[in-house]
Design a protein around this motif. Sequence first.
Motif, PDB file in Angstrom:
ATOM      1  N   LEU A  12      -0.311   7.608  -5.250  1.00  0.00           N
ATOM      2  CA  LEU A  12      -1.444   8.532  -5.148  1.00  0.00           C
ATOM      3  C   LEU A  12      -1.189   9.965  -4.650  1.00  0.00           C
ATOM      4  O   LEU A  12      -1.642  11.067  -5.127  1.00  0.00           O
ATOM      5  CB  LEU A  12      -2.347   7.883  -4.325  1.00  0.00           C
ATOM      6  CG  LEU A  12      -3.538   7.115  -5.093  1.00  0.00           C
ATOM      7  CD1 LEU A  12      -4.269   6.298  -4.079  1.00  0.00           C
ATOM      8  CD2 LEU A  12      -4.273   7.815  -5.908  1.00  0.00           C
TER       9      LEU A  12
ATOM     10  N   HIS B  28       2.162   2.375  -3.630  1.00  0.00           N
ATOM     11  CA  HIS B  28       0.758   2.580  -4.148  1.00  0.00           C
ATOM     12  C   HIS B  28       0.356   4.028  -3.687  1.00  0.00           C
ATOM     13  O   HIS B  28      -0.004   4.702  -4.418  1.00  0.00           O
ATOM     14  CB  HIS B  28      -0.240   1.469  -3.775  1.00  0.00           C
ATOM     15  CG  HIS B  28      -1.403   1.454  -4.567  1.00  0.00           C
ATOM     16  ND1 HIS B  28      -1.523   1.062  -5.799  1.00  0.00           N
ATOM     17  CD2 HIS B  28      -2.541   1.993  -4.306  1.00  0.00           C
ATOM     18  CE1 HIS B  28      -2.579   0.976  -6.237  1.00  0.00           C
ATOM     19  NE2 HIS B  28      -3.641   1.770  -5.231  1.00  0.00           N
ATOM     20  N   GLU B  29       0.124   4.243  -2.295  1.00  0.00           N
ATOM     21  CA  GLU B  29      -0.017   5.088  -1.894  1.00  0.00           C
ATOM     22  C   GLU B  29       0.780   6.480  -1.984  1.00  0.00           C
ATOM     23  O   GLU B  29       0.421   7.639  -2.518  1.00  0.00           O
ATOM     24  CB  GLU B  29      -0.109   5.385  -0.271  1.00  0.00           C
ATOM     25  CG  GLU B  29      -1.131   4.461   0.223  1.00  0.00           C
ATOM     26  CD  GLU B  29      -2.569   5.239   0.396  1.00  0.00           C
ATOM     27  OE1 GLU B  29      -2.752   6.152   1.383  1.00  0.00           O
ATOM     28  OE2 GLU B  29      -3.589   4.949  -0.652  1.00  0.00           O
TER      29      GLU B  29
ATOM     30  N   MET C  92       0.902  -1.229   0.072  1.00  0.00           N
ATOM     31  CA  MET C  92      -0.002   0.209  -0.059  1.00  0.00           C
ATOM     32  C   MET C  92       0.825   1.269  -0.115  1.00  0.00           C
ATOM     33  O   MET C  92       0.389   2.322  -0.617  1.00  0.00           O
ATOM     34  CB  MET C  92      -0.837  -0.110   1.292  1.00  0.00           C
ATOM     35  CG  MET C  92      -2.035   1.058   1.032  1.00  0.00           C
ATOM     36  SD  MET C  92      -3.147   1.085   2.628  1.00  0.00           S
ATOM     37  CE  MET C  92      -3.956  -0.455   2.066  1.00  0.00           C
TER      38      MET C  92
ATOM     39  N   ARG D 267      -1.870  13.532  -6.284  1.00  0.00           N
ATOM     40  CA  ARG D 267      -2.887  14.390  -5.533  1.00  0.00           C
ATOM     41  C   ARG D 267      -2.046  15.883  -5.558  1.00  0.00           C
ATOM     42  O   ARG D 267      -2.856  16.866  -5.724  1.00  0.00           O
ATOM     43  CB  ARG D 267      -3.230  13.920  -4.010  1.00  0.00           C
ATOM     44  CG  ARG D 267      -4.415  13.364  -3.833  1.00  0.00           C
ATOM     45  CD  ARG D 267      -4.906  13.335  -2.544  1.00  0.00           C
ATOM     46  NE  ARG D 267      -5.571  11.648  -2.415  1.00  0.00           N
ATOM     47  CZ  ARG D 267      -5.311  10.915  -1.930  1.00  0.00           C
ATOM     48  NH1 ARG D 267      -4.308  10.824  -1.307  1.00  0.00           N
ATOM     49  NH2 ARG D 267      -5.944   9.594  -2.021  1.00  0.00           N
TER      50      ARG D 267
END
Lengths: 380, 276, 286
Positions: free
Chosen positions: B8, B4-5, B1, B12
């Motif tokens: 992201l 992945h995070e 994660m 953002r």
Amino acid sequence: MAVVTLEGVTKVFGASGRRSAAVRALDAIGLTIDDGEFFSFVGPSGCGKSTALHLIAGLETADAGTIRFDGVRVNDLEPKDRDVSLVFQSYALYPHMSVRQNVGFPLKVRRVPRREIDTAVARVAASVGIESLLDRRPRALSGGQRQRVALARALVRRPRVFLMDEPLSNLDARLRLEMRTELKRIHQASPVTTVYVTHDQEEAMTMSDRIAVMHRGQLQQCGTPAEIYRTPANCFVASFMGSPPINFFKGGFLARLLLNDVEGVVFRGLAPDGLSVGLRPEDLSVRASSSPTAKGAATGAATTGPWIPGTLRFVEDTGRERWGDVDCGGQMIRARISGSVANGRTQVGQTVAVDIVSTENIQRFDASTERRLCDEPKVS
Amino acid sequence: MTLHEGGLWGLRVSALVLVVGFAIGPIAWQLITSFKTDAALVRLPPFWPEPWTTANYEAVVQEPSLLRVLMNTLIVAGCSTACSLVLGACAAFSLSVLRIRGAQWILAGVLAVSMFPPIATVSPLYLVVRFLGLRDSLLALILLDSTFALPLGIWVMANFFRNLPPEVYAAARVDGCSVSGAFVRVVLPLSAPGLFATAILVFIFAWNEFLLALTITVTTASRTVPVAIAMFPGLHEIPWGEIAAASIVMTTPIVVLVFFFQRRIIEGLTMGSVKG
Amino acid sequence: MIAVRRRTQVAFVAPALILLSGVTVYPLLHVVWLSLRRRLLIFDIDRFVGLSNYRRLLGDDRFLSALANTAYFCGVSVALELVLGVSVALVLNRVRRARGVVMAIVLLPWAIPTVVSAKMWAWMFSADYGVLNYLLGRPVNWLGSPFWALNAAILMDVWKTTPFVVLLVMAALKEIPEDLYRAVRVDGAGRIGTFWYVTLPLVAPMLVIVAVFRTLDAVRVFDAVFVLTGGGPAGTTETLSVYAYELLFQTLQFGYGSTVALSVFLIALLLTGGYLLVLRRLPSRL
Ligand SMILES: Nc1ncnc2c1ncn2[C@@H]1O[C@H](COP(=O)(O)OP(=O)(O)OP(=O)(O)O)[C@@H](O)[C@H]1O
Ligand SMILES: [Mg+2]
């Protein structure tokens, strides 16, 4: 179905926050939930039960520790890939969907064919008794009805793990008993690993294979209901499990007890210092007594066991049982008012005697660490 | 994660940069333009002014009409705000606290009025204003602006009053206040944040109003900022540098308001649009 | 509730309502009356002509083109604003640090006078020296070509009014309980599913409201087009309001001008009715 293992799982809220003190919602929790087991978390409000479920579901990430399903680390898996279903404490029903759509939603997202969804929804709706509500919206339901919809939404699938966060808390007493039986039935019919959170200890005791008692984010004890009740690991577990709660004796009062007749029989071989003794109310019995100071002189029914003199201060009548609060020289003792004395003869303010009916369940704790004393001498 | 995070997160942040850039880009370019010399205006690149010059600002500030226009706008916006705040608060009080019969309908009507296209009413208003001899006067503008801002004020304040605990008004009445006493001494002070939010919104509305100001004003005697910018005098070519400088000077008050009272503005806007 | 005499209640609303009707309802009626007349002040003509002005609308190419321009402007700008508004709101919703400053910056375009922003954009759109063409690296005749001019006005309008949409969408987002997002994740939805099944349906009622506000604003658009393009080139960007303004105040045709102005009002009325129907069909909020 799966074995769920937590290894040193820790969750801290607000750790990166500014001045606000960080909350350790879970502190190095380690336990294993067996395949097909019905496992309960109990503990006072804010002890981290919901947090534990959210971590297992993958809604929160652990700050430390490992969560495994069948031995496979799942920390990095998204909730949808963990294949769990969760009854939320807040229900979390979708307000823009009808009850039918809410319940069928987990299947719809997983692209189950329409017809299968319909039969599954009908089956689970019948099981929790919401057939007549299927076309309403959550807004038009009572709290208890909403809760059953939330339960149905979780039960509609057959996940690897069921996670239920106080799923019966808002139901009336009768409905709660019915739903308890229904959940047990479902579980027995196909035993899916179930992690259940409740603040109702009776619910936990009657439904669970094993129980974990939590306090301030820490695991206090994990065991079968009988183990938890009979051999609580510490004062907290002893006082939290059992209703009405256990009586603790320590210090000066305990010393006085030990000096009395009680001494030789019950507490033989223990020094009062540093000891905390727990006696459950159901192992104590209130009986009318004529003389407050009579020592060992039983007046009423022939009780030859140890007893403690006192004054009855308060009576709580649950209908099935009556409990009395007895003031025994400054220490309040909660005890059962047993059958023969119960018929109106015990009155508040009356001088009574508290009999120690059973000595099997006397709990001993270290007064400073509050831990259970394990190497206790066997009582007569 | 985590990986992945991380991706992201990057996405953002770039989205945020894009949003902020898009919002502020044109204003920033106007600022840059205002520091360019006339010669530099018709050369691109360079992107930045070279040399930097304050000539545009000096020209704008020396123009006697600038102060006039700013003062006009300030008077119009200020008086309109005061006017519609008083009238709007009274109306909102009657509609939400006193629960006048048919309040729903009145509110719906007020909303409908606020949806009127100004172009549909501007010509009779022009005729009336001319008839009254109020053409080219600030008074006419104040009257019209405060009325056109009324629906907004009534809605925001009615919603604000409705969210007050209902006991406070009742308690004041029981304690011996008259209706208007309870209004002035209890309801109004309690709704100060709402009044303030409304005031800012009305002020911005009146500061920016164009169509009415354009039709009613003739000379610089009553010209407001939007009209002045729209009719910026240019003899041969459009003086972009001076327009830029004038725009910056004349919108600074609004920019300051937004930066200081951003939260209030948002509160007012949402309250005016979400039915309570 | 303490009983209050009706006279007191009325006394509190009356001033506002009188002023409102004086400045909006009376002129509206007056416009209706004007629209039934042929009135040319310069030629001293003022007579009743019945519905002939309305008949004239249908044969007036300039009106029909203004109508088409308005519809195009309205449809494209509102659609863009809604899509952008939701996206930006989702981005800003995650912002924690310096939130106040970010919100203030995003609000700026909304707060700046339309006239000022029109001038700003006109300068950026400038074909020869405009920064847009410089950044794009190729010359686009923004305000000079019929195709680009209206789209340029739309771009400016989107820049100016998306903040409003963003704010309202953010207010709606705030109302969605965190547990719903969690529930939809447990139920098996990914990020797109979460948006599709929870975020969008729960923001939808607010989007309809915003769409109403924005459409009614876009239908009557005046300052943006008037200052940016003046209706040009060759009337290709002329919207209904701009056309009505020209008729009323430049050619002083108060009768026919009023008819055109009134058509804006009637269109707005129709659109509101349509939206109200949609709104009634949507499931109401929590
Ligand atoms: N998102 C959050 N941010 C900060 N603190 C939180 C958050 N969620 C929970 N906590 C804190 O973590 C602790 C454990 O919360 P949790 O919800 O797990 O309690 P609980 O055992 O489920 O309680 P209850 O029986 O009341 O539901 C509490 O002290 C709570 O305040
Ligand atoms: Mg909880």
